[in-house]
Design a protein around this motif. Structure first.
Motif, mmCIF file in Angstrom:
data_model
loop_
_atom_site.group_PDB
_atom_site.id
_atom_site.type_symbol
_atom_site.label_atom_id
_atom_site.label_comp_id
_atom_site.label_asym_id
_atom_site.label_seq_id
_atom_site.Cartn_x
_atom_site.Cartn_y
_atom_site.Cartn_z
ATOM 1 N N GLU A 244 0.968 -1.531 -0.111
ATOM 2 C CA GLU A 244 -0.053 0.027 0.119
ATOM 3 C C GLU A 244 1.138 1.015 -0.138
ATOM 4 O O GLU A 244 0.546 2.323 -0.452
ATOM 5 C CB GLU A 244 -0.937 0.071 0.991
ATOM 6 N N ILE A 245 1.909 1.045 0.836
ATOM 7 C CA ILE A 245 2.956 2.299 0.539
ATOM 8 C C ILE A 245 3.494 2.511 -0.282
ATOM 9 O O ILE A 245 3.813 3.682 -0.713
ATOM 10 C CB ILE A 245 3.690 2.024 1.947
ATOM 11 N N LYS A 246 3.965 1.139 -0.903
ATOM 12 C CA LYS A 246 4.674 1.551 -2.526
ATOM 13 C C LYS A 246 3.288 1.952 -3.528
ATOM 14 O O LYS A 246 4.859 2.798 -4.232
ATOM 15 C CB LYS A 246 4.840 0.223 -2.499
ATOM 16 N N ALA A 247 2.499 2.025 -3.502
ATOM 17 C CA ALA A 247 1.218 1.956 -4.063
ATOM 18 C C ALA A 247 1.676 3.656 -4.145
ATOM 19 O O ALA A 247 1.410 4.958 -5.042
ATOM 20 C CB ALA A 247 0.200 1.913 -4.358
ATOM 21 N N LEU A 248 1.396 4.570 -2.993
ATOM 22 C CA LEU A 248 1.324 5.861 -2.241
ATOM 23 C C LEU A 248 2.482 6.875 -2.617
ATOM 24 O O LEU A 248 2.704 7.511 -3.510
ATOM 25 C CB LEU A 248 1.663 6.024 -1.092
ATOM 26 N N ILE A 249 3.655 5.844 -2.470
ATOM 27 C CA ILE A 249 5.353 6.403 -3.459
ATOM 28 C C ILE A 249 5.663 6.337 -4.810
ATOM 29 O O ILE A 249 5.476 7.352 -5.494
ATOM 30 C CB ILE A 249 6.332 5.326 -3.107
ATOM 31 N N GLU A 250 4.978 5.231 -5.731
ATOM 32 C CA GLU A 250 4.571 5.338 -6.690
ATOM 33 C C GLU A 250 3.513 6.755 -7.331
ATOM 34 O O GLU A 250 3.653 7.286 -8.720
ATOM 35 C CB GLU A 250 4.454 3.929 -7.722
ATOM 36 N N LYS A 251 2.867 7.042 -6.675
ATOM 37 C CA LYS A 251 2.091 7.646 -7.129
ATOM 38 C C LYS A 251 2.500 9.102 -7.070
ATOM 39 O O LYS A 251 1.903 10.411 -7.830
ATOM 40 C CB LYS A 251 0.651 8.036 -6.441
ATOM 41 N N TYR A 252 2.381 9.470 -5.529
ATOM 42 C CA TYR A 252 3.099 10.766 -5.400
ATOM 43 C C TYR A 252 4.508 11.133 -5.625
ATOM 44 O O TYR A 252 5.043 12.823 -6.366
ATOM 45 C CB TYR A 252 3.445 11.333 -4.351
ATOM 46 N N PHE A 253 5.619 9.987 -5.570
ATOM 47 C CA PHE A 253 7.115 10.406 -5.653
ATOM 48 C C PHE A 253 7.669 8.928 -6.911
ATOM 49 O O PHE A 253 8.856 8.605 -6.829
ATOM 50 C CB PHE A 253 7.661 10.122 -4.849
ATOM 51 N N GLY A 254 6.599 9.030 -8.139
ATOM 52 C CA GLY A 254 7.331 8.078 -8.797
ATOM 53 C C GLY A 254 8.439 8.815 -9.670
ATOM 54 O O GLY A 254 8.843 7.797 -10.076
ATOM 55 N N ASP A 255 8.303 10.214 -9.516
ATOM 56 C CA ASP A 255 9.711 10.546 -9.844
ATOM 57 C C ASP A 255 10.845 11.185 -9.322
ATOM 58 O O ASP A 255 11.531 11.903 -10.416
ATOM 59 C CB ASP A 255 9.069 11.307 -11.512
#
Lengths: 430, 435
Positions: B213-224
């Motif tokens: 779930e945290i990985k998904a949040l990271i990729e949503k907000y800080f994927g780049d």
């Protein structure tokens, strides 16, 4: 017989047990599923208690400034020559102690050997042992501690503010005392202070961690002997409704001037229930005025008048109360004038419901965050006990207090005669 | 609690799932080679980002946004680890289960940080505003001058400067006041763009949610966020110079401040690293230590005398506040106590107390999100993946012989003393002024 009462908060999902121990000591056990267990054993006795008598005494006992802190240091030395710090080390625990204006607290944290540690804590705090030689030795160590604080510009600025606020109250004096006052301390005076203030009826024990009341009671029953309660009459001084001095300053080795602005609360209620509510209201007022969210901070910061950190807090106890604001500024006087005029303006204008509700969230959050740490819980709870406050009730007050109530407190305080400025300037600057 | 390590965005996520806390914490850091320019620009960039962004254009509106998220906290971090440092952000907020409204506080906090970092407030030329930058430069210069005027910090900096001359570790983080004043808005905006891709990020999460779930949040907000892995500096490990160097300066204070630095070639992955940690604790790391019991308690020479050990750099520092006249006695006693350890004069009491104290420290770290984050982030950048439990086991297996061997790899390198020139009876002049 021990009397046990459970205190719960549905709002926070937490509970603790209050045990009126047969010895006369109030014990609080706050279970938390943590690896660390934290225990604090404290006495409602601090640096302001330099004049006192027991009920039935014919005269007030006057003691030198700094004696409560000195006593705290000396308690770790035992009659058999051992040192309790070292005993805690052997048990793998960290021990420490601190003295504030109104309390002295001894503590340990451990991840094993809890019962042995608790027994040691109770034993060394209840068994004083002082000699001329050990007192003389401690005078050397504490003189160095005083020197350390005297060299700290932030400490000097803060005490300057207290001197500005109070004319007679002992709160204006350094908790450690002075080199002169601690030189007057003798074993006889230490024994007298211990006898009066370390009576179990004037103390509390708080334990937080993965521990049960039964485990605590097994140790307490073994190590605590019943004592007749004492009634302590503390010297009280009548302080004026004005500050003692509107300005205090000194020069030290530092780069940029420091300031502490004090605002005296002259209407501290004696009743703890009313005082706890006032503490919440005054703390909210302080935050509304000085936090980064407010327009005052933006104005001072954007114009370059202050450095990024502007710290503010409201401090209250039975006999004193004040709001303190500290920071760094090239021109503390200009900041002082700006703050005074803003406060007087907001007393008339008031704050909005939106600002107030946001502030309520911040206070609620801060209280809940404190419940994550055994250390915070134990230290906060013992403070609440000595203040006569209701621990979980604090969160209830935050939830129910209204803007009207906060504004009423604000408008009846913060008057111009209650302000003082303490500043520390760099040497050769001003 | 063993952290789960998975890839997330352009970096690695260490997720510690626990219901111990009523808060959640996610940190995002980039490991970077230590260089004054990078550290100076990072400090200025972070402070200017905290002034606002397009969505929240001033300090008040940004603070209001965080207060609305129940006082969510976005702190900047720039912590040295040997010749490298980690620079980034710590987001901490209440677990949403403890608020009445339906509001994902962590997602809101991450969204705010994303806006601060990726959508900054720039002028018409696309640079940071000169006015805002000048204020932040002034604040940073003030903090450099404040350190120079603090006898304790100054004594430490003097010692480090000499001990590690020519090594990145010995340099002052942000450089000089002149270096700071030379930065302009264009250079800072260029650095912001550069920073976002400088190295592969480390994300550390502590809270109730699953790693996925945290990985998904990271990729949503800080994927780049982050980019190519930066080439980190190799830690420079050296033995002490043959004869201890001394330096002394004066300041207008009462009490003298002493820093005595010792060096070894024991680095983070050395077989003697845990023995060196124990050596430090026996020497001056706790109330059962030789320094506390002998220099403070037996001889009453000071209020504070303790040591700390930088396990990445192999350096040990003793720091003490003392009266000027005791300087020579204190230095002699400090060195004598270390010689005791080198000679194997370590009592069972000292040895066992120190072991228990360090084990207790590691166990207690699991009760604080901040302590756990700090432990795993520091070790991650140092190239160690030992868990807290692993560290406890490692300490447990250290023998007295190991400690003696480790102690003999240390030598006294530099002693810096800041003499208090008010300490010889002159004292402070009071200047109270009544109105």
């Amino acid at each position: 017989m021990n009397d046990i009462k459970t205190v719960k908060s549905a709002l926070l999902g937490e509970k603790y047990e209050h045990i009126k121990h047969k010895s006369g000591l109030d014990i609080y056990v706050f279970p938390k599923n943590l690896t660390t267990t934290y225990a604090v054993f404290g006495t409602h006795y601090g640096s302001i208690d330099n004049g006192f008598m027991l009920e039935g005494d014919s005269s007030v006992t006057e003691v030198p400034g700094g004696i409560a802190h000195f006593l705290e240091h000396k308690m770790f030395t035992n009659e058999d020559g051992s040192d309790s710090f070292e005993r805690f080390s052997e048990l793998g625990a960290d021990a420490n102690a601190y003295t504030s204006y109104d309390k002295t607290v001894f503590l340990f944290s451990c991840t094993s050997n809890f019962s042995e540690c608790l027994g040691e804590l109770i034993d060394f705090v209840t068994h004083p042992y002082f000699t001329d030689e050990s007192v003389a030795k401690e005078q050397g160590i504490i003189a160095e501690e005083i020197g350390m604080y005297d060299d700290n510009p932030a400490t000097r600025s803060y005490y300057g503010m207290l001197e500005g606020l109070y004319e007679k109250h002992d709160i204006k004096n350094n908790i450690c005392g002075t080199a002169q006052s601690i030189a007057e301390i003798t074993p006889a005076l230490l024994y007298r202070c211990h006898e009066v203030f370390y009576n179990l009826s004037n103390m509390a024990l708080v334990i937080c961690g993965n521990v049960t009341s039964d485990e605590v009671l097994t140790v307490a029953d073994k190590h605590l002997k019943a004592q007749n309660p004492v009634k302590i009459i503390r010297r009280k001084v009548k302080e004026s409704d004005r500050v003692a001095k509107p300005r205090t300053e000194c020069k030290m080795q530092l780069a940029k001037p420091l300031f502490d602005i004090g605002i005296k609360d002259t209407a501290v209620p004696a009743d703890p229930i009313l005082r706890e509510r006032r503490e919440v209201a005054m703390s909210i007022v302080t935050d509304l005025i000085f936090s980064q969210t407010g327009e005052l901070f933006s104005e001072l910061y954007e114009s370059g008048m202050i450095s990024p950190s502007l710290n503010s807090a409201y401090t209250v106890s039975e006999t004193f109360g004040f709001c303190a604001v500290s920071g760094e500024a090239d021109d503390p006087e200009a900041v002082y004038e700006k703050i005074k005029s803003y406060v007087l303006q907001k007393r008339n204008e008031g704050f909005t419901e939106e600002e107030f509700e946001r502030c309520r969230k911040v206070f609620y959050s801060s209280f809940v965050r404190g419940l994550d740490s055994a250390d915070d819980i134990a230290n906060d709870l013992i403070e609440f006990v000595f203040d006569g406050y209701d621990f979980f009730g604090y969160a209830d007050i935050i939830s129910t207090i209204t803007l009207d109530e906060v504004m009423e407190v604000f408008r009846s305080s913060f008057s111009e005669q209650c302000f003082t400025l303490s500043a520390v300037f760099p040497i050769d600057n001003k | 609690m063993i952290p789960k390590k998975i890839s997330a965005g352009r970096g690695t996520l260490l997720a510690i799932k626990t219901d111990k806390f009523k808060t959640e914490m996610l940190t995002l850091t980039l490991p970077l080679p230590m260089a004054q320019r990078t550290q100076r620009l990072c400090t200025l960039l972070f402070s200017i980002l905290r002034r606002g962004c397009k969505a929240y254009p001033d300090i008040a509106s940004l603070s209001r946004r965080l207060d609305d998220l129940y006082d969510a906290n976005i702190a900047t971090m720039a912590a040295p680890t040997g010749e490298n440092f980690s620079a980034g952000f710590a987001c901490e907020c209440l677990d949403s289960a403890y608020v009445k409204e339906d509001n994902d506080l962590l997602a809101g906090t991450l969204d705010t940080l994303r806006k601060m970092l990726f959508e900054p407030l720039l002028d018409a030329d696309g640079n940071f505003s000169q006015k805002a930058l000048e204020l932040e430069k002034r604040n940073l210069c003030d903090s450099i001058r404040t350190s120079d005027n603090d006898p304790k910090i100054h004594s430490f900096q003097l010692c480090r400067g000499i001990m590690f001359e020519g090594e990145p570790y010995g340099k002052r983080a942000a450089g000089t006041v002149e270096d700071v004043m030379a930065v302009n808005g264009k250079e800072l905006e260029e650095f912001r763009r550069e920073y976002l891709g400088l190295s592969s990020p480390t994300f550390i999460y502590i809270g109730r949610r699953d790693a996925e779930e945290i990985k998904a949040l990271i990729e949503k907000y800080f994927g780049d966020f982050g980019g190519e892995k930066a080439r980190l500096n190799k830690t420079i490990l050296k033995n002490a110079v043959p004869s201890m160097r001394s330096v002394e300066e004066e300041m207008s204070v009462l009490q003298g401040k002493l820093t005595l630095g010792m060096r070894s070639d024991i680095g983070a992955v050395d077989k003697d690293m845990y023995a060196a940690i124990l050596t430090n604790d026996i020497f001056g790391g706790s109330p059962s230590s030789k320094l506390f019991r002998n220099v403070r308690e037996k001889q009453s020479l000071c209020y504070s005398c303790s040591s700390s050990f930088d396990f990445v750099k192999g350096a040990l520092f003793v720091r003490s506040g003392i009266s000027n006249e005791n300087k020579d006695r204190v230095i002699k006693e400090i060195l004598a106590q270390f010689e005791e350890i080198k000679s194997g004069n370590i009592s069972d009491y000292e040895f066992e107390c120190s072991k228990r104290s360090i084990e207790n420290y590691y166990r207690q770290a699991s009760d604080s999100a901040y302590s756990m984050e700090n432990y795993y982030r520091t070790r991650s950048i140092a190239g160690i993946d030992t868990t807290l439990d692993g560290a406890i086991e490692a300490i447990h297996s250290v023998t007295k012989e190991d400690v003696v061997r480790a102690a003999n790899r240390f030598g006294a390198d530099t002693c810096a003393f800041v003499r208090g020139n008010l300490g010889d009876g002159k004292g402070y002049e009071e200047g109270d002024e009544d109105e």
